[in-house]
Design a protein around this motif. Sequence first.
Motif, PDB file in Angstrom:
ATOM      1  N   ALA A  81      38.599  10.005  57.174  1.00  0.00           N
ATOM      2  CA  ALA A  81      39.659  10.592  58.008  1.00  0.00           C
ATOM      3  C   ALA A  81      41.008  10.539  57.294  1.00  0.00           C
ATOM      4  N   LEU A  82      41.299   9.427  56.635  1.00  0.00           N
ATOM      5  CA  LEU A  82      42.572   9.299  55.932  1.00  0.00           C
ATOM      6  C   LEU A  82      42.667  10.288  54.767  1.00  0.00           C
ATOM      7  N   TRP A  83      41.596  10.402  53.978  1.00  0.00           N
ATOM      8  CA  TRP A  83      41.612  11.335  52.856  1.00  0.00           C
ATOM      9  C   TRP A  83      41.619  12.782  53.333  1.00  0.00           C
ATOM     10  N   ALA A  84      40.975  13.043  54.450  1.00  0.00           N
ATOM     11  CA  ALA A  84      41.021  14.399  55.023  1.00  0.00           C
ATOM     12  C   ALA A  84      42.448  14.745  55.425  1.00  0.00           C
ATOM     13  N   MET A  85      43.162  13.780  55.986  1.00  0.00           N
ATOM     14  CA  MET A  85      44.556  14.018  56.363  1.00  0.00           C
ATOM     15  C   MET A  85      45.414  14.255  55.119  1.00  0.00           C
ATOM     16  N   VAL A  86      45.180  13.489  54.074  1.00  0.00           N
ATOM     17  CA  VAL A  86      45.897  13.705  52.815  1.00  0.00           C
ATOM     18  C   VAL A  86      45.625  15.121  52.308  1.00  0.00           C
ATOM     19  N   SER A  87      44.378  15.561  52.369  1.00  0.00           N
ATOM     20  CA  SER A  87      44.010  16.907  51.931  1.00  0.00           C
ATOM     21  C   SER A  87      44.742  17.970  52.738  1.00  0.00           C
ATOM     22  N   LEU A  88      44.836  17.751  54.032  1.00  0.00           N
ATOM     23  CA  LEU A  88      45.532  18.697  54.905  1.00  0.00           C
ATOM     24  C   LEU A  88      47.003  18.794  54.536  1.00  0.00           C
ATOM     25  N   VAL A  89      47.636  17.664  54.353  1.00  0.00           N
ATOM     26  CA  VAL A  89      49.056  17.646  53.996  1.00  0.00           C
ATOM     27  C   VAL A  89      49.275  18.319  52.645  1.00  0.00           C
ATOM     28  N   ILE A  90      48.409  18.033  51.686  1.00  0.00           N
ATOM     29  CA  ILE A  90      48.540  18.637  50.356  1.00  0.00           C
ATOM     30  C   ILE A  90      48.446  20.154  50.442  1.00  0.00           C
ATOM     31  N   GLN A  91      47.478  20.659  51.185  1.00  0.00           N
ATOM     32  CA  GLN A  91      47.287  22.107  51.227  1.00  0.00           C
ATOM     33  C   GLN A  91      48.435  22.811  51.953  1.00  0.00           C
ATOM     34  N   ILE A  92      48.986  22.197  52.992  1.00  0.00           N
ATOM     35  CA  ILE A  92      50.155  22.779  53.660  1.00  0.00           C
ATOM     36  C   ILE A  92      51.350  22.743  52.701  1.00  0.00           C
ATOM     37  N   ALA A  93      51.488  21.659  51.946  1.00  0.00           N
ATOM     38  CA  ALA A  93      52.569  21.561  50.963  1.00  0.00           C
ATOM     39  C   ALA A  93      52.419  22.636  49.891  1.00  0.00           C
ATOM     40  N   VAL A  94      51.196  22.912  49.482  1.00  0.00           N
ATOM     41  CA  VAL A  94      50.945  23.969  48.488  1.00  0.00           C
ATOM     42  C   VAL A  94      51.430  25.309  49.036  1.00  0.00           C
ATOM     43  N   TYR A  95      51.115  25.590  50.279  1.00  0.00           N
ATOM     44  CA  TYR A  95      51.582  26.839  50.893  1.00  0.00           C
ATOM     45  C   TYR A  95      53.105  26.911  50.857  1.00  0.00           C
ATOM     46  N   LEU A  96      53.765  25.824  51.247  1.00  0.00           N
ATOM     47  CA  LEU A  96      55.235  25.817  51.281  1.00  0.00           C
ATOM     48  C   LEU A  96      55.829  25.962  49.879  1.00  0.00           C
TER      49      LEU A  96
END
Length: 137
Positions: A81-96
Motif C-alpha cells: 500500500a505504501l509503495w502503491a501510494m508512492v507510485s501514485l504520487v510519482i505519476q501525478i508529479a510526472v503529469y505536472l
Amino acid sequence: MSMSIADYLSGFPAFIAHFVLAIGYLVAYIAIYTAVTRHDELKLIRAGNIAAAIALGGSILGFAQPLASSVEHSLSIVDNALWAMVSLVIQIAVYLLIKLVFPNLNDRISNGEVGPAIIFAALSIAAGQIAAAAMST
C-alpha cells in the motif's frame, strides 16, 4: 513430495489481498488523474478523441508498472500500500512536470492532437518503468 490442492491454494488469500489493493489503487489513480487534468478524458474518449485515449492509456500504463513492481516486491500488504501510494504520487508529479514543458498540453489533447498525447504517454510510461526498476533495488 507431492503437493495437495490446499498447498497450492495456501497463498490465495494473499493474492486476493494484493490484487484487490492494486485494483483499488488503479481506480483511485484514474479518478485522481482525471480530476487533476482540466479535461474530461472519459467524455473525450467516448466522443472518439484518440489523443485523449493515448494520453490516458499511457498514464495508466505508467502507473501500472510501478504498481505491479510494488505487488511483486512488497514484504506485506502494508508495504504494498505504501509503495502503491508512492507510485501514485510519482505519476501525478510526472503529469505536472510534463505540463511545465508543454503548458498547453490539455488543450492540445482536448483538440485531438495526437503528437503531444504520444509524447506524454511515452514519458509517463518511461517514468513508470524507471520507478518500477527503482523499487526492485
